[in-house]
Design an enzyme around this catalytic site. Structure first.
Site, PDB file in Angstrom:
ATOM      1  N   LYS A 106       0.827  -1.221   0.000  1.00 52.74           N
ATOM      2  CA  LYS A 106       0.000   0.000   0.000  1.00 52.74           C
ATOM      3  C   LYS A 106       0.855   1.262   0.000  1.00 52.74           C
ATOM      4  CE  LYS A 106       0.034  -1.000   4.695  1.00 52.74           C
ATOM      5  NZ  LYS A 106      -0.014  -2.384   4.971  1.00 52.74           N
ATOM      6  N   GLU A 130      -4.960  -5.494  -5.410  1.00 51.02           N
ATOM      7  CA  GLU A 130      -6.067  -5.881  -4.517  1.00 51.02           C
ATOM      8  C   GLU A 130      -5.613  -6.062  -3.070  1.00 51.02           C
ATOM      9  OE1 GLU A 130      -9.728  -6.757  -5.329  1.00 51.02           O
ATOM     10  OE2 GLU A 130      -9.315  -6.038  -3.322  1.00 51.02           O
ATOM     11  N   VAL A 133      -5.094  -3.203   0.059  1.00 53.01           N
ATOM     12  CA  VAL A 133      -6.133  -2.649   0.944  1.00 53.01           C
ATOM     13  C   VAL A 133      -6.974  -3.790   1.500  1.00 53.01           C
ATOM     14  CG1 VAL A 133      -8.090  -1.067   1.130  1.00 53.01           C
ATOM     15  CG2 VAL A 133      -6.264  -0.581  -0.479  1.00 53.01           C
ATOM     16  N   GLY A 135      -6.348  -6.622   2.894  1.00 54.47           N
ATOM     17  CA  GLY A 135      -5.897  -8.003   2.734  1.00 54.47           C
ATOM     18  C   GLY A 135      -6.802  -8.850   1.866  1.00 54.47           C
ATOM     19  N   ILE A 137     -10.063  -9.098   1.640  1.00 50.48           N
ATOM     20  CA  ILE A 137     -11.398  -8.636   1.207  1.00 50.48           C
ATOM     21  C   ILE A 137     -11.287  -8.101  -0.219  1.00 50.48           C
ATOM     22  CG2 ILE A 137     -13.325  -7.086   1.719  1.00 50.48           C
ATOM     23  CD1 ILE A 137     -12.220  -6.791   4.568  1.00 50.48           C
ATOM     24  N   GLU A 191       2.893  -4.522  14.370  1.00 53.62           N
ATOM     25  CA  GLU A 191       4.305  -4.555  14.014  1.00 53.62           C
ATOM     26  C   GLU A 191       5.125  -4.267  15.276  1.00 53.62           C
ATOM     27  OE1 GLU A 191       5.448  -4.881  10.832  1.00 53.62           O
ATOM     28  OE2 GLU A 191       3.409  -5.110  10.075  1.00 53.62           O
ATOM     29  N   ASP A 202      -1.271   4.092   8.265  1.00 54.36           N
ATOM     30  CA  ASP A 202      -1.598   2.884   7.509  1.00 54.36           C
ATOM     31  C   ASP A 202      -3.014   2.991   6.916  1.00 54.36           C
ATOM     32  OD1 ASP A 202      -1.096  -0.257   7.130  1.00 54.36           O
ATOM     33  OD2 ASP A 202      -3.110   0.008   7.947  1.00 54.36           O
ATOM     34  N   LYS A 206      -4.308   3.402   2.830  1.00 56.80           N
ATOM     35  CA  LYS A 206      -5.354   2.576   2.211  1.00 56.80           C
ATOM     36  C   LYS A 206      -6.506   3.457   1.696  1.00 56.80           C
ATOM     37  CE  LYS A 206      -4.140  -1.317   5.145  1.00 56.80           C
ATOM     38  NZ  LYS A 206      -4.362  -1.912   6.479  1.00 56.80           N
ATOM     39  N   GLY A 304      -2.754 -10.736   7.426  1.00 61.01           N
ATOM     40  CA  GLY A 304      -2.448 -12.140   7.686  1.00 61.01           C
ATOM     41  C   GLY A 304      -1.942 -12.794   6.420  1.00 61.01           C
TER      42      GLY A 304
HETATM   43  N1  LIG Z   1       1.603  -9.025   6.539  1.00 62.02           N
HETATM   44  C1  LIG Z   1       0.368  -8.766   6.190  1.00 62.02           C
HETATM   45  O1  LIG Z   1      -0.586  -9.256   6.776  1.00 62.02           O
HETATM   46  C2  LIG Z   1       0.106  -7.827   5.041  1.00 62.02           C
HETATM   47  C3  LIG Z   1      -1.230  -7.548   4.670  1.00 62.02           C
HETATM   48  C4  LIG Z   1      -1.481  -6.732   3.566  1.00 62.02           C
HETATM   49  C5  LIG Z   1      -0.426  -6.180   2.888  1.00 62.02           C
HETATM   50  N2  LIG Z   1       0.852  -6.456   3.300  1.00 62.02           N
HETATM   51  C6  LIG Z   1       1.946  -5.845   2.567  1.00 62.02           C
HETATM   52  O2  LIG Z   1       2.749  -6.870   1.987  1.00 62.02           O
HETATM   53  C7  LIG Z   1       4.096  -6.430   1.932  1.00 62.02           C
HETATM   54  C8  LIG Z   1       4.986  -7.474   2.592  1.00 62.02           C
HETATM   55  O3  LIG Z   1       4.624  -7.652   3.942  1.00 62.02           O
HETATM   56  P1  LIG Z   1       5.187  -8.887   4.775  1.00 62.02           P
HETATM   57  O4  LIG Z   1       4.451  -8.870   6.055  1.00 62.02           O
HETATM   58  O5  LIG Z   1       5.171 -10.105   3.941  1.00 62.02           O
HETATM   59  O6  LIG Z   1       6.706  -8.433   5.013  1.00 62.02           O
HETATM   60  P2  LIG Z   1       7.960  -9.357   5.379  1.00 62.02           P
HETATM   61  O7  LIG Z   1       7.525 -10.606   6.055  1.00 62.02           O
HETATM   62  O8  LIG Z   1       8.938  -8.467   6.059  1.00 62.02           O
HETATM   63  O9  LIG Z   1       8.555  -9.780   3.959  1.00 62.02           O
HETATM   64  C9  LIG Z   1       9.314  -8.939   3.157  1.00 62.02           C
HETATM   65  C10 LIG Z   1      10.070  -9.789   2.166  1.00 62.02           C
HETATM   66  O10 LIG Z   1      10.755  -8.961   1.255  1.00 62.02           O
HETATM   67  C11 LIG Z   1      12.139  -9.316   1.225  1.00 62.02           C
HETATM   68  N3  LIG Z   1      12.876  -8.064   0.988  1.00 62.02           N
HETATM   69  C12 LIG Z   1      12.740  -6.891   1.623  1.00 62.02           C
HETATM   70  N4  LIG Z   1      13.580  -5.969   1.087  1.00 62.02           N
HETATM   71  C13 LIG Z   1      14.253  -6.602   0.113  1.00 62.02           C
HETATM   72  C14 LIG Z   1      15.272  -6.207  -0.789  1.00 62.02           C
HETATM   73  N5  LIG Z   1      15.751  -4.966  -0.796  1.00 62.02           N
HETATM   74  N6  LIG Z   1      15.739  -7.126  -1.661  1.00 62.02           N
HETATM   75  C15 LIG Z   1      15.267  -8.388  -1.692  1.00 62.02           C
HETATM   76  N7  LIG Z   1      14.291  -8.824  -0.860  1.00 62.02           N
HETATM   77  C16 LIG Z   1      13.807  -7.936   0.033  1.00 62.02           C
HETATM   78  C17 LIG Z   1      12.432  -9.942   2.559  1.00 62.02           C
HETATM   79  O11 LIG Z   1      13.552 -10.795   2.456  1.00 62.02           O
HETATM   80  P3  LIG Z   1      14.025 -11.701   3.716  1.00 62.02           P
HETATM   81  O12 LIG Z   1      12.939 -12.721   3.888  1.00 62.02           O
HETATM   82  O13 LIG Z   1      15.293 -12.321   3.288  1.00 62.02           O
HETATM   83  O14 LIG Z   1      14.154 -10.755   4.865  1.00 62.02           O
HETATM   84  C18 LIG Z   1      11.125 -10.703   2.807  1.00 62.02           C
HETATM   85  O15 LIG Z   1      11.152 -11.946   2.147  1.00 62.02           O
HETATM   86  C19 LIG Z   1       4.116  -5.060   2.565  1.00 62.02           C
HETATM   87  O16 LIG Z   1       3.993  -4.086   1.556  1.00 62.02           O
HETATM   88  C20 LIG Z   1       2.883  -5.054   3.431  1.00 62.02           C
HETATM   89  O17 LIG Z   1       2.360  -3.752   3.639  1.00 62.02           O
HETATM   90  C21 LIG Z   1       1.133  -7.261   4.346  1.00 62.02           C
END
Ligand SMILES: NC(=O)c1ccc[n+]([C@@H]2O[C@H](COP(=O)([O-])OP(=O)(O)OC[C@H]3O[C@@H](n4cnc5c(N)ncnc54)[C@H](OP(=O)(O)O)[C@@H]3O)[C@@H](O)[C@H]2O)c1
Length: 431
Positions: A106, A130, A133, A135, A137, A191, A202, A206, A304
């Site tokens: 986002k 999609e 915003v 997750g 939904i 977080e 956040d 969205k 999630g």
């Molecule tokens: N978590 C949720 O529930 C959720 C919900 C909706 C949207 N989102 C969005 O989804 C995105 C990811 O969230 P997440 O929770 O999955 O984060 P995360 O667990 O921290 O995963 C980030 C991933 O990106 C990799 N990464 C980060 N910077 C990098 C770089 N410069 N070069 C190569 N790889 C890199 C990390 O590598 P490593 O694994 O090696 O550290 C990791 O695999 C965010 O934009 C977040 O806002 C998340």
């Protein structure tokens, strides 16, 4: 025969791991249902030694995200790294390389949407978001497809699971903000640094994305009025209940009669029987009013691993179906939108809940009500419990008044010697 397409993943963390899992586990289902054979051909991470949810063939994992967006065997890039840079640069590079792009990020869509959508349009490729915003939904798809015949009039959202969890637990268990934030962190909803959840950033990111889709208007993050939940105390939750309200961090986007947009995120008192008041814990909901369809509410898990990955995969499949059918990119050209003027927050009209912390002395109420009267703010109800040697909360609910008048009144009241703390204001909304 199934149509083969190469998928490149930027990020294989929480969401990315879920995406890879769904693509690999669901491989046969996608072939059967959609005739698509989707193969994860490249995946970029920072640390190759970290354990992953899925095992990928040798050579797929790389620490060079450039290798993903430049790979000629990758047709669709799905980004779930997070943050603005290097995500923005990588997404632009993927689009310029003629790849369709799907993102869960986002922050990058809210901040760089104009540029990204423009390059996607120039290149004739898709940019889908999609998962960015709410997750799991399907709110973006519902707005662009299901509600396409409507002029959207208003949109109210509970868009941040962490703050909704904290406020729900404060309401149901009676704990303090700090206690419930700790609980949210322990359960993995918040977080390690929850600043952007708590201060409304956040939800505002969205809302910027939703406003673009719902109203066809590019709104900048700086134009969204933002206020967080950190000043809400247990006593406000209790007073809200006494008055028949529930406190939520609400995102509001509304079209005004003169075709301007109100866009704001702040704690709001909503009537306890309203549908959005019943959205508990980490769940999200969006209430949309369209001129043809009336009110619709979308509800579900806003974050999630698997709910979010489900939305990413749905975008991937959408794009892949178009590619495999030789179809053109989606006709949602977000670059052709108007920029509706945003209503300055001082002009916004709502009712208010005030918590004044005052010395328990005669005449206090009279002085406060007199200031409210001179600013033409009329009172709906007053609560003043108990007597004490020290300070007491004085609660006043008002009728509707412009924000500007409210701010002037509060500034004057806070200068009174018997007012001992900055006044807490919560806007009252009627979604
Ligand atoms: N978590 C949720 O529930 C959720 C919900 C909706 C949207 N989102 C969005 O989804 C995105 C990811 O969230 P997440 O929770 O999955 O984060 P995360 O667990 O921290 O995963 C980030 C991933 O990106 C990799 N990464 C980060 N910077 C990098 C770089 N410069 N070069 C190569 N790889 C890199 C990390 O590598 P490593 O694994 O090696 O550290 C990791 O695999 C965010 O934009 C977040 O806002 C998340």
């Amino acid at each position: 025969m199934a149509h083969q397409l190469g998928i490149g993943l930027l990020g294989l963390g929480n969401v990315g791991g879920g995406v890879a899992h769904l693509l690999i586990e669901g491989r046969d289902r996608l072939i059967e249902r959609r005739g698509l054979q989707l193969e994860v051909r490249r995946a970029a991470v920072r640390d190759l030694s970290r354990p992953r949810r899925v095992e990928l063939p040798p050579g797929v994992l790389t620490t060079d995200p450039g290798a993903v967006v430049d790979d000629p065997d990758v047709q669709i890039v799905a980004e779930q790294m997070g943050g603005i840079e290097p995500a923005r640069t990588l997404l632009l590079r993927a689009l310029r390389n003629g790849k369709d792009v799907v993102t869960a990020n986002k922050a990058v869509i809210a901040a760089c949407g104009d540029e990204l959508f423009q390059v996607a349009a120039q290149q004739g490729v898709d940019l889908m978001f999609e998962a960015s915003v709410c997750g799991g939904i399907p709110i973006i798809r519902s707005l662009t497809e299901g509600l396409v015949a409507n002029r959207i009039q208003s949109l109210y959202g509970i868009l941040n699971g962490t703050t909704n969890y904290i406020l729900t637990r404060m309401t149901e268990e009676g704990g303090t903000f700090e206690e419930m934030l700790g609980q949210a962190q322990a359960k993995g909803f918040a977080e390690p640094d929850p600043t952007f959840d708590i201060d409304g950033t956040d939800a505002a990111q969205k809302l910027v994305i939703l406003a673009r889709i719902a109203f066809g208007s590019a709104v900048r993050l700086e134009q969204v009025f933002r206020e967080g939940i950190d000043r809400i105390g247990s006593q406000d939750i209790a007073f809200a209940r006494e008055l028949g309200y529930t406190i939520k961090l609400l995102a509001v986007a509304k079209l005004t009669q003169d075709s301007r947009l109100e866009v704001r995120v702040h704690p709001a008192m909503i009537q306890a029987q309203a549908l959005l008041a019943s959205i508990r814990n980490e769940f999200n909901a969006v209430e949309v009013v369209g001129d043809a369809v009336g009110t619709q509410v979308f509800y579900g898990r806003g974050a999630g691993q698997l709910p979010t990955a489900s939305a990413v995969v749905s975008d991937i499949v959408d794009v892949a179906s178009r590619r495999s059918g030789g179809g053109r990119r989606a006709e949602n050209d977000w670059t052709r939108e108007e920029r509706l003027p945003v209503v300055p927050v001082e002009e916004v009209v709502t009712s208010y809940y005030f918590r004044f912390v005052v010395l328990d002395q005669p005449g206090v109420l009279a002085q406060i009500t007199q200031i409210l009267a001179t600013e033409q703010i009329s009172i709906e109800s007053v609560i003043q419990h108990g007597r004490s040697e020290d300070t007491v909360p004085l609660i006043i609910m008002t009728h509707e008044a412009p924000e500007r008048a409210m701010r002037r009144a509060v500034a004057r009241i806070d200068r009174l010697s018997m007012v001992r703390e900055p006044t807490l204001v919560i806007r009252v909304e009627r979604p």
